[in-house]
Design an enzyme around this catalytic site. Structure first.
Site, mmCIF file in Angstrom:
data_model
loop_
_atom_site.group_PDB
_atom_site.id
_atom_site.type_symbol
_atom_site.label_atom_id
_atom_site.label_comp_id
_atom_site.label_asym_id
_atom_site.label_seq_id
_atom_site.Cartn_x
_atom_site.Cartn_y
_atom_site.Cartn_z
ATOM 1 C CB SER A 1 67.250 -59.283 0.506
ATOM 2 O OG SER A 1 66.548 -58.156 0.059
ATOM 3 C CE LYS B 1 71.860 -57.584 2.757
ATOM 4 N NZ LYS B 1 70.490 -58.131 2.609
ATOM 5 C CB SER C 1 69.463 -56.031 -0.274
ATOM 6 O OG SER C 1 69.211 -56.799 0.886
#
Length: 466
Positions: A179, A80, A155
Site C-alpha cells: 500500500s 493517512k 490503500s
C-alpha cells in the site's frame, strides 16, 4: 488524456519537499503562504479526486504561525486516515461507526510530524487497507490524477493522488500488502516500504502473528524519500537494523540483480513484462549484472496463505468492531471485500495455523536468495492501473480473484520484512504510470536508495504537469 493537477504559479510551485524546505529555511517563502497554497490546491482538485478524508486546515494555519522545528519545518503534508492524530477522527476507510476524535497522536504520527511537516488533515484509503483500490460504495472511489477514470491504487490512495497532483510534495503512507508501492506505481511516485521494524507501529500491529505493516511516505523524488528516512532516523532507530544514513547519490558499486516478471502464481501482462525487461536492459547498460529468474523463492501456497491471513485480519475487525470502535459500530455497513475475507477465514479456521507457519517461514526461504542477488527487479503490479469499477468490492470472489492477479508481487516483502521501492520508470501505451519495483535483503534501504538515485538520473520520470 484528462489529467488533474494543481501545479501553478503559487508558493509551492513545482518544488519537491527538500526544495521547499530549503526555500523556507532561507525565508524565500513563509510557512503561512506555503500552507495556504496547499489548502487552495487541495480544494481545487479534491472534488474530482476524492482523496481527502478529513480537513484540519485551521490547526495547520495555527501551526504555520508558530516556530516549527525540523528539517522539513513548514512543509505541508497529509496523514493517512488509519493513523491517530490528536483531535481528529480515524475512520480507516470506512463509515461503519460514528466518528470520534483521537485522544493523542500515535507514535508514528509524532515521528512524521516531528520532522517539521505540517499536516493539513487525513487522506482516504480502502476499507481497513484490504483492497488494492479505494472504491468504497458510500465514500466513493479515489481517482487517479493522471486519468480520473482509473484507480489511484490503495490503500494509501488518497496520499498518492494528492502528491501526484501537486497538492503537497510528501505524504504519509503505510504498507501491509503493497500500500505504499501500489499507489506509487499508479500515480507516478517514489514509494519505499522499509524493512520490518525500521519505523514504529501501533501496538495492535506489533502483536500480529506475522508483522506485515510498515510506515513510510510517498514522494515525487528520490531525494525526498531519502531525506525523510534520514530525518526520522535521528529520532527513532531500530537496533536490529543497520542505519540508512544520509543517502544523497548513486553508489559506484555494480550489483548482481535478479529479474522476475512472474510472481508465485501469476505472470505480468505482456505490456508490463516488456517494460520490466526494458528496465532490466537499462540496469545492464549502467553496468549491473542481470540474471533472469523464473519464480520467487517461496512456496507455491504463498498467495493462498496470504489471502487467508488477510481474512484473519478482516475477521478480527468484524468480530471486535464494537469493542474497538464503540457502540455505533455496524458490521452491515462494511464493504463486501471485508465481509467476504472474514467469511473466508471463518470457513477455513482449521487452515490458519499452518498458513501462518508457512508465512513465517518465507523469511528463511528469501534469505538465501539475497545471498546470491544484491537486488531484485519486478514490476510493482502485474498490469497498468485498472479502470474505476474493476476492483469495486461488490462481489467478493470476483474482486479477490482480480486483486490476486493484479497485486501479485508486493505482498512478499511484507511477509519477509525485506525493503522494496517502487519507481515510476515506465508508462503504459495509454500514458498511465507503470511502477518498477526493486527489493533487497532486510536492512538494505541505503542500497535501494542509491540504486533509485542512479535510475532517476538515467531515466527521469514523466511529470503530470508536462
Amino acid at each position: 488524456m484528462s489529467r488533474i493537477h494543481a501545479f501553478g504559479d503559487d508558493a509551492l510551485g513545482e518544488l519537491d519537499a527538500v526544495g521547499l524546505a530549503e526555500a523556507l529555511r532561507s525565508r524565500q517563502l513563509s510557512p503561512q503562504e506555503v500552507v495556504e497554497a496547499a489548502i487552495a490546491r487541495s480544494e481545487a482538485v479534491n472534488d474530482r479526486l476524492n482523496a481527502l478524508a478529513y480537513r484540519s486546515y485551521d490547526s495547520a494555519r495555527e501551526e504555520a504561525a508558530r516556530e516549527v522545528d525540523g528539517f522539513f519545518a513548514g512543509v505541508p503534508t497529509f496523514i493517512k486516515d488509519n493513523i491517530d492524530v490528536a483531535g481528529q477522527p480515524t475512520m480507516r476507510g470506512t463509515d461503519a461507526w460514528q466518528p470520534y476524535p483521537a485522544k493523542s497522536d500515535s507514535e508514528v504520527a509524532r515521528l512524521v510530524l516531528g520532522t517539521g511537516l505540517i499536516s493539513l488533515g487525513k487522506t482516504q484509503l480502502s476499507e481497513f487497507g484490504f483492497s488494492g483500490a479505494a472504491e468504497h460504495a458510500r465514500l466513493g472511489p479515489v481517482r487517479n490524477p493522471w486519468h480520473p477514470d482509473y484507480t489511484a491504487g490503495a490503500s494509501s490512495s488518497g496520499s498518492g493522488a494528492f502528491v501526484a497532483a501537486g497538492v503537497v510534495p510528501i505524504a504519509h503512507a503505510n504498507d501491509g500488502g503493497g500500500s505504499i508501492r501500489i499507489p506509487a506505481a499508479c500515480n507516478g511516485l517514489v514509494g519505499l516500504k522499509p524493512s520490518r521494524g525500521r519505523l514504529p507501529l501501533d501496538p495492535e500491529l506489533r502483536r500480529l502473528p506475522v508483522v506485515i505493516v510498515a510506515n513510510g511516505v510517498l514522494t515525487r523524488s528520490v531525494r525526498d524519500t531519502a531525506a525523510f528516512f534520514r530525518e526520522v532516523e535521528r529520532s527513532y532507530r531500530s537496533r536490529r537494523l543497520p542505519p540508512i544514513g544520509d543517502v544523497t547519490r548513486p553508489e559506484k558499486q555494480r550489483l548482481k540483480i535478479a529479474v522476475l516478471t512472474r510472481s508465485v502464481d501469476h505472470e505480468s501482462s505482456p505490456e508490463v513484462k516488456d517494460l520490466t525487461l526494458k528496465t532490466a536492459t537499462l540496469l545492464e547498460e549502467l553496468g549491473h549484472r542481470i540474471e533472469h529468474v523464473e519464480t520467487p523463492p517461496v512456496a507455491t501456497t504463498f498467495g493462498d496463505d496470504f489471502v487467508l491471513y488477510w481474512g484473519l485480519l478482516a475477521l478480527a475487525q468484524v468480530r471486535t468492531g464494537r469493542l474497538t470502535f464503540g457502540k455505533t459500530f455496524d458490521a452491515s455497513r462494511l464493504d463486501n471485500l471485508t465481509l467476504g475475507l472474514a467469511r473466508h477465514a471463518t470457513r477455513n479456521l482449521h487452515r490458519i495455523p499452518r498458513a501462518i507457519m508457512r508465512l513465517r517461514g518465507a523469511r528463511r526461504e528469501s534469505a538465501p536468495f539475497f545471498a546470491t542477488y544484491e537486488a531484485v527487479l519486478t514490476p510493482t503490479v502485474a498490469a497498468e492501473p485498472p479502470r474505476i469499477g474493476y476492483l469495486s468490492p461488490t462481489d467478493y470472489q470476483q474482486v479477490i480473484d482480480r486483486l490476486s492477479r493484479w497485486v501479485a508481487f508486493t505482498p512478499l516483502q511484507n511477509v519477509t520484512g525485506d525493503p522494496a521501492i517502487s519507481l515510476p520508470l515506465a508508462q503504459s501505451a495509454d500514458g498511465l504510470p507503470v511502477g518498477m519495483m526493486l527489493s533487497a535483503a532486510i536492512g538494505s534501504e541505503a542500497r535501494l536508495l542509491q540504486l533509485a538515485f542512479e535510475l532517476e538520473e538515467a531515466r527521469p520520470w514523466a511529470r503530470i504537469q508536462d
